[in-house]
Design a protein around this motif. Structure first.
Motif, short mmCIF file in Angstrom:
data_model
loop_
_atom_site.label_atom_id
_atom_site.label_comp_id
_atom_site.label_asym_id
_atom_site.label_seq_id
_atom_site.Cartn_x
_atom_site.Cartn_y
_atom_site.Cartn_z
N PRO A 97 0.81 -1.23 0.00
CA PRO A 97 0.00 0.00 0.00
C PRO A 97 0.84 1.28 0.00
O PRO A 97 0.44 2.29 -0.57
N ILE A 98 2.02 1.22 0.64
CA ILE A 98 2.84 2.44 0.66
C ILE A 98 3.50 2.65 -0.69
O ILE A 98 3.67 3.78 -1.15
N LEU A 99 3.85 1.56 -1.37
CA LEU A 99 4.40 1.67 -2.73
C LEU A 99 3.34 2.19 -3.70
O LEU A 99 3.65 2.89 -4.66
N ASN A 100 2.10 1.85 -3.40
CA ASN A 100 0.98 2.32 -4.24
C ASN A 100 0.47 3.70 -3.83
O ASN A 100 -0.56 4.17 -4.32
N ASN A 101 1.17 4.31 -2.87
CA ASN A 101 0.85 5.66 -2.40
C ASN A 101 -0.55 5.78 -1.81
O ASN A 101 -1.23 6.80 -1.97
N GLU A 102 -1.00 4.73 -1.11
CA GLU A 102 -2.33 4.75 -0.50
C GLU A 102 -2.35 5.53 0.82
O GLU A 102 -3.40 5.93 1.29
N ALA A 103 -1.18 5.72 1.44
CA ALA A 103 -1.06 6.49 2.68
C ALA A 103 0.41 6.78 2.93
O ALA A 103 1.28 6.25 2.24
N ASP A 104 0.68 7.65 3.91
CA ASP A 104 2.06 7.99 4.26
C ASP A 104 2.65 7.01 5.27
O ASP A 104 3.86 6.83 5.35
N VAL A 105 1.77 6.40 6.06
CA VAL A 105 2.17 5.41 7.07
C VAL A 105 1.18 4.25 7.03
O VAL A 105 -0.02 4.47 6.97
N ILE A 106 1.71 3.05 7.07
CA ILE A 106 0.86 1.86 7.12
C ILE A 106 1.12 1.15 8.45
O ILE A 106 2.27 0.92 8.82
N ILE A 107 0.03 0.83 9.16
CA ILE A 107 0.14 0.15 10.46
C ILE A 107 -0.51 -1.22 10.37
O ILE A 107 -1.59 -1.37 9.81
N ALA A 108 0.17 -2.21 10.95
CA ALA A 108 -0.37 -3.57 10.96
C ALA A 108 -1.49 -3.69 11.98
O ALA A 108 -1.34 -3.29 13.14
N LYS A 109 -2.61 -4.24 11.54
CA LYS A 109 -3.73 -4.54 12.44
C LYS A 109 -3.74 -6.05 12.67
O LYS A 109 -3.95 -6.83 11.74
N PHE A 110 -3.49 -6.44 13.90
CA PHE A 110 -3.39 -7.86 14.24
C PHE A 110 -4.77 -8.49 14.41
O PHE A 110 -5.72 -7.81 14.78
#
Length: 230
Positions: free
Chosen positions: A106-119
């Motif tokens: 998602p970050i490579l696809n520019n979907e957001a500036d920060v991606i957080i893992a949701k467990f």
């Protein structure tokens, strides 16, 4: 032009898990560098990490245990030299660390500036939800953004976001404090569901002490952030 991605793994006494963690991410083509910072372990975390032969891996050992924040800052000094995208992963994820690819895309696809893992939900009963609730409600109160995974340490950042921080805050409130700052600076965060697992604290004395420290640190960070962002 392709992005240079560096993953920082702070590790303290993770001899049992660090090999599986590393081996599960070395084959991810998008990852260019893996910086392991042994935070003064008393076991053979460094030796085991160094035994995983891969050109992407760089292993460093601190002279004594200084805490996760210090280890992350140490790793950042190295990662920031070449990376456009930087990730934080815990050393105890084992083979489930391979799920980090779900955060990278998602970050490579520019979907957001920060991606957080949701467990996924914890397998064993942990605390009573006070810490998670405090973190979630406080972030919402201060930013107007509702997130479920404010305590998750598995994160991928665009370099420009991390450049806003002189250093990563120390203590158990690090994730909450950074989340508030990131949103206040106007950057976007996206949560992505992953099938990651790591060491869980249970409803024993050790678990309650850990969560008590978390609660105290988060309250302290929130007090500081309320002053900063008034």
């Amino acid at each position: 032009m392709s992005s240079y991605i560096s993953i920082i793994i702070p590790a303290y006494n993770e001899a049992d898990k660090i090999k599986d963690t590393l081996e599960s991410i070395t084959d991810i083509n998008e990852i260019d560098e893996i910086v392991v910072v042994d935070d003064g372990s008393s076991d053979n975390t460094t030796e085991i990490a160094s035994s995983v032969k891969n050109d992407k891996i760089k292993v460093f050992k601190l002279d004594k245990n200084r805490g996760k924040g210090y280890a992350l800052n140490y790793g950042l000094k190295i990662a920031m030299e070449n990376a456009d995208i930087i990730g934080f992963l815990d050393g105890d994820l084992g083979s489930s660390a391979s799920e980090v690819k779900k955060l990278i895309m998602p970050i490579l696809n520019n979907e957001a500036d920060v991606i957080i893992a949701k467990f996924p939900p914890a397998k064993k009963k942990g605390g009573l939800g006070f810490v998670k609730r405090l973190a979630k409600e406080s972030v919402f109160e201060m930013t107007g953004v509702e997130l479920d995974s404010t305590l998750s340490g598995q994160r991928i950042f665009k370099k420009e976001v991390l450049e806003k921080f002189e250093e990563i805050p120390y203590g158990y409130g690090v994730e909450v404090g950074m989340t508030i700052d990131i949103l206040k600076y106007g950057y976007t965060i996206k949560e992505v569901l992953v099938n990651m697992t790591h060491s869980e604290t249970g409803r024993d004395l050790k678990g309650f002490i850990h969560r008590g420290k978390q609660y105290y640190h988060i309250k302290k960070v929130l007090k500081a952030k309320n002053k900063e962002w008034r």
